[in-house]
Design an enzyme around this catalytic site. Structure first.
Site, short mmCIF file in Angstrom:
data_model
loop_
_atom_site.label_atom_id
_atom_site.label_comp_id
_atom_site.label_asym_id
_atom_site.label_seq_id
_atom_site.Cartn_x
_atom_site.Cartn_y
_atom_site.Cartn_z
CE1 TYR A 123 -2.46 4.45 -38.07
CE2 TYR A 123 -3.42 5.77 -36.30
CZ TYR A 123 -2.62 5.46 -37.49
OH TYR A 123 -1.65 6.51 -37.86
CE LYS A 175 -4.86 10.31 -52.67
NZ LYS A 175 -4.38 11.14 -53.45
CG ASP A 233 -1.42 9.82 -35.42
OD1 ASP A 233 -0.68 10.10 -35.20
OD2 ASP A 233 -0.68 8.26 -36.28
#
Ligand code: NAD
Length: 337
Positions: A123, A175, A233
């Site tokens: 982001y 991840k 988010d």
């Protein structure tokens, strides 16, 4: 002496749920002097800027704000409200507690706190198109910037939160099996801190896809969760769904130079002006504000009064299955206080 706090009532349902929250905090005995400022469409109407300098100056001075939802104006030439706030005050930790209040929900006894990194990852806004042949937009590239500094400070925030709030466990979601560099750096930072907090806070790691499934199958296993911006988010909205939706989901943006408390939901244009919005999420954000100001007893009283009215079920707003207006719901909470 009263503590100075910036109040941004917001757009749409913002002014009515902000007024409700201020009434409740005052009824709980909070000694706050509100400095009311505008942002969002209210600020565009007044100053032609959705995040006026006077509003930023007020938060700089008070260091803490309660913010109603804001409508971000569509179109070029406007400053992004959230980016301006996050940058100005380096609000690196997004904290979203979610616990079961509404009786008869799908899950009982949930009590999860999502701590999301708020300033890095995908982001950060480093994006561009790549021209191939005649096509100027043949491909697009977005950079997910993760730094050791950013990872360490958010993971430390999560462990410290666990210690201060007497929480049992921190689950780090990542991840790193695929994104070995960026997510790997985040995971390494968390693992190093886990050693520092060993014996005080349990630590576990989960890969984000498996985490999404576990949150649906057995969410009661989780306590404090820490993760990077994009995953946070997505998972934080999933978690608010587990405990009954947006009407009861508060959030805090915490940084080195300020703290801003808000509801997770938006301006609800479909019900704005009808007097039926649920002020619960902003009231819970107000309770987090009281905790932040070092007034935990008042914070707890606010939460207990809200929970009592919801559990009783007679004077609740429509989204919670009742018929009460925003004001009636607020009055019922004040009566319990
Ligand atoms: P929204 O959260 O405003 O509304 C989604 C649905 O939930 C609507 O049906 C609404 O009526 C309902 N809802 C939301 N809050 C409620 C409440 N307190 N009580 C009862 N029902 C409630 O999301 P949206 O419609 O996608 O966004 C509307 C506007 O809000 C947009 O301009 C968006 O940019 C803005 N927004 C602002 C923030 C913020 O300031 N933090 C967050 C999200 C969206």
């Amino acid at each position: 002496m009263a503590v100075q706090v910036t109040l941004i009532p917001g757009d749409g349902i913002g002014p009515s749920i902000s007024a409700a929250t201020v009434r409740i905090l005052e009824a709980a005995g909070a000694d706050i002097a509100w400095d009311t400022q505008v942002a969002g469409m209210a600020a565009v109407a007044k100053f032609g800027d959705p995040i006026p300098d006077a509003t930023l100056a007020s938060i700089k001075r008070t260091g803490v704000a309660l913010k109603g939802p804001l409508e971000t104006p569509v179109g070029e030439g406007f400053r992004s409200i959230n980016v301006a706030l996050r940058k100005t005050f380096d609000l690196y930790a997004n904290v979203r507690p979610a616990y079961s209040i509404v009786p008869g929900g799908r899950y009982k006894d949930l009590d999860i706190v999502m701590i999301r990194e708020n300033t890095e990852g995908l982001y950060i806004g480093i994006e561009h198109y790549i021209k191939i042949g005649d096509d100027p937009r043949a491909a697009a590239e977005s950079v997910a910037l993760i730094t050791r500094h950013g990872s360490e400070r958010i993971c430390r925030y999560a462990f410290e939160y666990a210690v201060v709030h007497k929480r049992r466990k921190v689950t780090l979601v990542h991840k790193a099996n695929v994104l070995k560099f960026s997510q790997g750096l985040f995971l390494d930072s968390g693992r190093a801190l886990a050693k520092e907090y060993a014996g005080r806070v349990e630590f576990e790691e989960r890969i984000v896809d498996a985490m999404a499934m576990s949150l649906v199958l057995s969410p009661e296993r989780f306590d404090v969760i820490v993760t990077t911006n994009l995953f946070g988010d997505i998972l934080s909205d999933q978690i608010s769904g587990l405990v009954g939706g947006l009407g009861l989901a508060p959030g805090a943006n915490i940084g080195l130079h300020g703290a801003i408390f808000e509801a997770v939901h938006g301006t609800a244009p479909d019900i704005a002006g009808k007097g039926i919005a649920n002020p619960g999420a902003l009231i819970l954000a107000g309770s987090m504000l009281l905790d932040h100001l070092g007034q935990p007893d008042r914070a707890l009283r606010v939460r207990r009064a809200l929970e009592g009215v919801i559990k009783e079920g007679r004077t609740v707003t429509r989204d919670l299955g009742g018929t009460a207006s925003t004001d009636e719901f607020t009055d019922a909470i004040i009566a319990r206080l």
